[in-house]
Scaffold this motif. Structure first.
Motif, PDB file in Angstrom:
ATOM      1  N   SER A 188       4.767  10.243  19.248  1.00  0.00           N
ATOM      2  CA  SER A 188       5.877  10.220  18.295  1.00  0.00           C
ATOM      3  C   SER A 188       5.399  10.308  16.845  1.00  0.00           C
ATOM      4  N   PHE A 189       5.016   9.159  16.261  1.00  0.00           N
ATOM      5  CA  PHE A 189       4.692   9.119  14.840  1.00  0.00           C
ATOM      6  C   PHE A 189       3.345   8.438  14.591  1.00  0.00           C
ATOM      7  N   ARG A 190       2.794   8.725  13.441  1.00  0.00           N
ATOM      8  CA  ARG A 190       1.522   8.151  12.994  1.00  0.00           C
ATOM      9  C   ARG A 190       1.709   7.648  11.572  1.00  0.00           C
ATOM     10  N   LEU A 191       1.191   6.468  11.289  1.00  0.00           N
ATOM     11  CA  LEU A 191       1.265   5.912   9.945  1.00  0.00           C
ATOM     12  C   LEU A 191      -0.028   6.216   9.199  1.00  0.00           C
ATOM     13  N   LYS A 192       0.108   6.835   8.044  1.00  0.00           N
ATOM     14  CA  LYS A 192      -1.028   7.162   7.174  1.00  0.00           C
ATOM     15  C   LYS A 192      -1.037   6.161   6.021  1.00  0.00           C
ATOM     16  N   VAL A 193      -2.144   5.450   5.865  1.00  0.00           N
ATOM     17  CA  VAL A 193      -2.245   4.374   4.879  1.00  0.00           C
ATOM     18  C   VAL A 193      -3.327   4.711   3.865  1.00  0.00           C
ATOM     19  N   ALA A 194      -2.990   4.603   2.579  1.00  0.00           N
ATOM     20  CA  ALA A 194      -3.952   4.885   1.517  1.00  0.00           C
ATOM     21  C   ALA A 194      -4.930   3.721   1.373  1.00  0.00           C
ATOM     22  N   ILE A 195      -6.232   4.032   1.359  1.00  0.00           N
ATOM     23  CA  ILE A 195      -7.241   3.022   1.052  1.00  0.00           C
ATOM     24  C   ILE A 195      -7.169   2.722  -0.431  1.00  0.00           C
ATOM     25  N   ASP A 196      -7.225   1.434  -0.757  1.00  0.00           N
ATOM     26  CA  ASP A 196      -6.896   1.030  -2.121  1.00  0.00           C
ATOM     27  C   ASP A 196      -7.983   1.345  -3.146  1.00  0.00           C
ATOM     28  N   TYR A 197      -9.273   1.102  -2.784  1.00  0.00           N
ATOM     29  CA  TYR A 197     -10.309   1.245  -3.799  1.00  0.00           C
ATOM     30  C   TYR A 197     -11.675   1.367  -3.140  1.00  0.00           C
ATOM     31  N   ASP A 198     -12.480   2.264  -3.622  1.00  0.00           N
ATOM     32  CA  ASP A 198     -13.866   2.364  -3.215  1.00  0.00           C
ATOM     33  C   ASP A 198     -14.685   2.742  -4.427  1.00  0.00           C
ATOM     34  N   PRO A 199     -15.654   1.913  -4.793  1.00  0.00           N
ATOM     35  CA  PRO A 199     -16.396   2.160  -6.045  1.00  0.00           C
ATOM     36  C   PRO A 199     -17.252   3.413  -6.024  1.00  0.00           C
ATOM     37  N   PRO A 226     -10.524   7.200  -3.550  1.00  0.00           N
ATOM     38  CA  PRO A 226      -9.481   6.910  -2.558  1.00  0.00           C
ATOM     39  C   PRO A 226      -9.697   7.650  -1.244  1.00  0.00           C
ATOM     40  N   GLY A 227      -9.093   7.131  -0.195  1.00  0.00           N
ATOM     41  CA  GLY A 227      -9.139   7.755   1.112  1.00  0.00           C
ATOM     42  C   GLY A 227      -7.970   7.264   1.941  1.00  0.00           C
ATOM     43  N   PHE A 228      -7.988   7.535   3.247  1.00  0.00           N
ATOM     44  CA  PHE A 228      -6.868   7.162   4.109  1.00  0.00           C
ATOM     45  C   PHE A 228      -7.377   6.692   5.458  1.00  0.00           C
ATOM     46  N   TYR A 229      -6.584   5.882   6.106  1.00  0.00           N
ATOM     47  CA  TYR A 229      -6.792   5.599   7.517  1.00  0.00           C
ATOM     48  C   TYR A 229      -5.449   5.736   8.212  1.00  0.00           C
ATOM     49  N   TYR A 230      -5.464   5.810   9.583  1.00  0.00           N
ATOM     50  CA  TYR A 230      -4.295   6.216  10.341  1.00  0.00           C
ATOM     51  C   TYR A 230      -4.045   5.278  11.515  1.00  0.00           C
ATOM     52  N   TYR A 231      -2.788   4.959  11.747  1.00  0.00           N
ATOM     53  CA  TYR A 231      -2.391   4.169  12.910  1.00  0.00           C
ATOM     54  C   TYR A 231      -1.442   4.983  13.779  1.00  0.00           C
ATOM     55  N   ARG A 247       0.829  -1.201   0.000  1.00  0.00           N
ATOM     56  CA  ARG A 247       0.000   0.000   0.000  1.00  0.00           C
ATOM     57  C   ARG A 247       0.864   1.251   0.000  1.00  0.00           C
ATOM     58  N   ASN A 248       0.272   2.360  -0.410  1.00  0.00           N
ATOM     59  CA  ASN A 248       0.948   3.652  -0.306  1.00  0.00           C
ATOM     60  C   ASN A 248       0.892   4.112   1.143  1.00  0.00           C
ATOM     61  N   LEU A 249       2.069   4.407   1.687  1.00  0.00           N
ATOM     62  CA  LEU A 249       2.184   4.787   3.090  1.00  0.00           C
ATOM     63  C   LEU A 249       2.827   6.156   3.218  1.00  0.00           C
ATOM     64  N   PHE A 299       8.458  12.838   5.640  1.00  0.00           N
ATOM     65  CA  PHE A 299       9.348  12.738   4.481  1.00  0.00           C
ATOM     66  C   PHE A 299       8.861  13.533   3.277  1.00  0.00           C
ATOM     67  N   GLY A 300       7.647  14.056   3.351  1.00  0.00           N
ATOM     68  CA  GLY A 300       7.137  14.891   2.266  1.00  0.00           C
ATOM     69  C   GLY A 300       6.760  14.118   1.025  1.00  0.00           C
ATOM     70  N   LYS A 301       6.712  12.808   1.097  1.00  0.00           N
ATOM     71  CA  LYS A 301       6.361  11.977  -0.056  1.00  0.00           C
ATOM     72  C   LYS A 301       5.977  10.587   0.433  1.00  0.00           C
ATOM     73  N   GLU A 302       5.394   9.811  -0.458  1.00  0.00           N
ATOM     74  CA  GLU A 302       5.028   8.429  -0.149  1.00  0.00           C
ATOM     75  C   GLU A 302       6.308   7.654   0.168  1.00  0.00           C
ATOM     76  N   LEU A 303       6.239   6.681   1.093  1.00  0.00           N
ATOM     77  CA  LEU A 303       7.443   6.065   1.635  1.00  0.00           C
ATOM     78  C   LEU A 303       8.216   5.234   0.623  1.00  0.00           C
ATOM     79  N   HIS A 304       7.538   4.537  -0.301  1.00  0.00           N
ATOM     80  CA  HIS A 304       8.262   3.830  -1.351  1.00  0.00           C
ATOM     81  C   HIS A 304       9.048   4.837  -2.209  1.00  0.00           C
ATOM     82  N   GLU A 305       8.387   5.925  -2.516  1.00  0.00           N
ATOM     83  CA  GLU A 305       9.043   6.965  -3.311  1.00  0.00           C
ATOM     84  C   GLU A 305      10.236   7.545  -2.562  1.00  0.00           C
TER      85      GLU A 305
END
Length: 552
Positions: free
Chosen positions: A470-481, A485-490, A413-415, A427-433
């Motif tokens: 400290s930190f929060r992980l933002k995760v991109a929701i993959d698909y909603d018909p 797109p949207g996000f959830y947070y840990y 997923r995009n994180l 990091f100002g960008k998606e983590l894979h990027e």
């Protein structure tokens, strides 16, 4: 659970909430709003444990101490809290503050809950260190003079002529010596300099500090020493220690001031227990030049020595070493053949001793403490805790800034990583990027790509805390018909929740891809099941080597 879902809940066909066969690496997500209890139930099935409802997943303690910069050093510039003795490898700085000689600073710090003994240090402008131990859970005021200014007990004299006598030390010579002695700290300090069960002979004999001068007392040219026994690893209850003097040509006639091994080293004890008496012996002898472990001008030998039973252990190698570490004077006795010099250890608190040089060992400069953050990226995952791995520490040159290192991404997923204190992107960008790899690539998990880590230095947000905020992980929701797109947070896991995000002290090795944390770290199960199990507090230091991954 400290988790928010924005915009919508996804609906997905053909996936059940408790589908244990869900692939960790798919682009799918769950079907509906998930409760904390459902996440816990699923985690317990995956991990094979019953999670303690009181488990808060916190491996650190928060505390504060007042440190007075009264060490006998010129140009003190800082005081610090360190996680270990400066002679025991590279110490980590848990807190630091600027100060001048004689000043007092209050330092707040976080430290691993498993570490009872920490070290306070004075640091000069030219980066010389003097550290002393303290108890993290109890000590709130730290001075560097306390140990060397311990109150002197009255001298007493015992003699045994031509050999040993069990009556050589009278019962009234065993005093209550709890005053101003940080016993666990002193033990840790000596163990750091002279590791147990290690051949320390070369280190000890190279010191050339086996003699010690004592100031002449007021009683007719006599000198006196207060030698306080702090612990021993002797394998023989009959090991004895003493002081003697004899003509250089013979050992047949001498006076002995002796101490039997008074503590069973296999049994623990609480040095702050008011009913506990720590014994010591006052050595009181006529000695014109006041030098022990030496030969006087008339050829008389004055020395400390060790015996087993009636066997004199004196030989060509020094059995008794007097040395100074961090300004504290010790005497270490070797009574066996492993030469670790931990068989009997005494501490000299007396200010009547004339200084000897500190052990000629240069400690490694301390470094800023590191914290590792390990996240899962979905409600029902495999708990390999490598979907997002981040390290953080205070910037060594500016404590208002934080160095943050992206270490691994084991998710497709995009994180995004956010500061929990203000929701700003780190990091100002998606983590894979950020790691320079294509989207959905597994990075630094033993599967997929292995690439260098990426570090950014940013101002520390107001309210930031390495453990609790400290930190929060933002995760991109993959698909909603319907909604797109949207996000959830840990956030980091809280009490009674599943371990979806945890903080580990130090540079941690994480489980390889799809390896559960309990498979990589078996002691994790004990900790998850019982938060109060002190034997499991260092679970993160005991991995199964072929089930973890690490990059610098």
């Amino acid at each position: 659970m400290k988790m928010m879902k924005l915009n919508h809940c996804l609906m997905m066909v053909g996936l059940t909430v408790f589908c244990a066969s869900c692939s960790h690496d798919t682009m799918e997500y769950q079907t509906y709003n998930v409760t904390d209890q459902e996440r816990v139930d699923y985690a317990e099935k995956q991990l094979g444990v019953k999670i303690d409802p009181k488990q808060d997943w916190v491996l650190t303690r928060q505390a504060s101490v007042n440190i007075t910069a009264d060490a006998e050093m010129e140009d003190i510039a800082q005081v610090m809290i360190l996680d270990r003795n400066v002679y025991d490898g590279v110490a980590e700085i848990l807190a630091a503050g600027d100060i001048a000689n004689g000043g007092t600073a209050k330092l707040s710090f976080q430290a691993p809950i498993s570490q009872k003994v920490l070290y306070a240090a004075c640091v000069t402008k030219d980066n010389k260190f003097l550290a002393r131990p303290f108890l993290a859970d109890t000590d709130t005021e730290i001075s560097f003079k306390a140990m060397d200014e311990a109150e002197e007990e009255e001298a007493s004299e015992s003699r045994a002529t031509r050999g040993w006598s069990d009556d050589a030390i009278a019962k009234d010579e065993f005093k209550d010596c709890r005053d101003q002695i940080d016993l666990p700290g002193l033990q840790a300090e000596v163990h750091a300099f002279l590791p147990a069960k290690t051949d320390n002979k070369d280190k000890v004999l190279a010191l050339d500090n086996h003699s010690m001068k004592v100031k002449t007392s007021l009683w007719g040219g006599f000198a006196q020493i207060s030698a306080r026994y702090i612990y021993g690893n002797s394998d023989s209850a009959g090991t004895k220690f003493g002081y003697r003097h004899y003509p250089g040509s013979s050992r047949s006639s001498y006076q002995t001031f002796m101490v039997n091994n008074p503590i069973d080293p296999s049994k623990g004890f609480d040095y702050k227990d008011p009913n506990y008496k720590l014994p010591f012996a006052m050595l009181y002898f006529k000695h014109d030049d006041g030098v022990v472990n030496s030969r006087a001008s008339d050829g008389t030998v004055y020395d400390f020595f060790a015996m087993k039973g009636n066997t004199d252990l004196s030989d060509d190698l020094t059995r008794v070493c007097i040395f100074k570490v961090n300004g504290h004077r010790y005497m270490a006795i070797e009574s066996g053949d492993d030469w670790d010099f931990n068989d009997m250890v005494f501490y000299f608190p007396s200010p009547t001793l004339i200084d000897i040089p500190d052990a000629n060992v240069q400690p490694a400069p301390p470094v800023a403490a590191v914290w590792t953050y390990a996240f899962e990226d979905k409600d029902f995952g495999d708990y390999d805790m490598n979907d997002c791995l981040v390290r953080a520490r205070e910037n060594p040159n500016d404590d208002s800034k934080i160095d943050i290192t992206l270490v691994a991404v084991g998710a497709k997923r995009n994180l995004y990583l956010l500061f929990a204190a203000n929701n700003k992107d780190v990091f100002g960008k998606e983590l894979h990027e950020a790691l320079g790899v294509p989207a959905a690539t597994l990075v630094n998990t033993g599967r997929g790509e292995t690439v260098p880590t990426v570090t950014v230095t940013l101002p520390k947000p107001a309210g930031f805390n390495f453990q609790t905020n400290s930190f929060r992980l933002k995760v991109a929701i993959d698909y909603d018909p319907v909604y797109g797109p949207g996000f959830y947070y840990y956030d980091i896991a809280g009490q009674g929740q599943d371990p979806h995000g945890i903080v580990i002290p130090g540079n941690w090795s994480w489980p390889t891809e799809t390896t559960s944390i309990v498979a990589a770290y078996p002691m994790f199960s004990k900790w998850a099941t019982d938060a109060s199990d002190t034997t499991a507090w260092e679970w993160y230091k005991h991995p199964i080597a072929d089930r973890v991954f690490f990059v610098k």
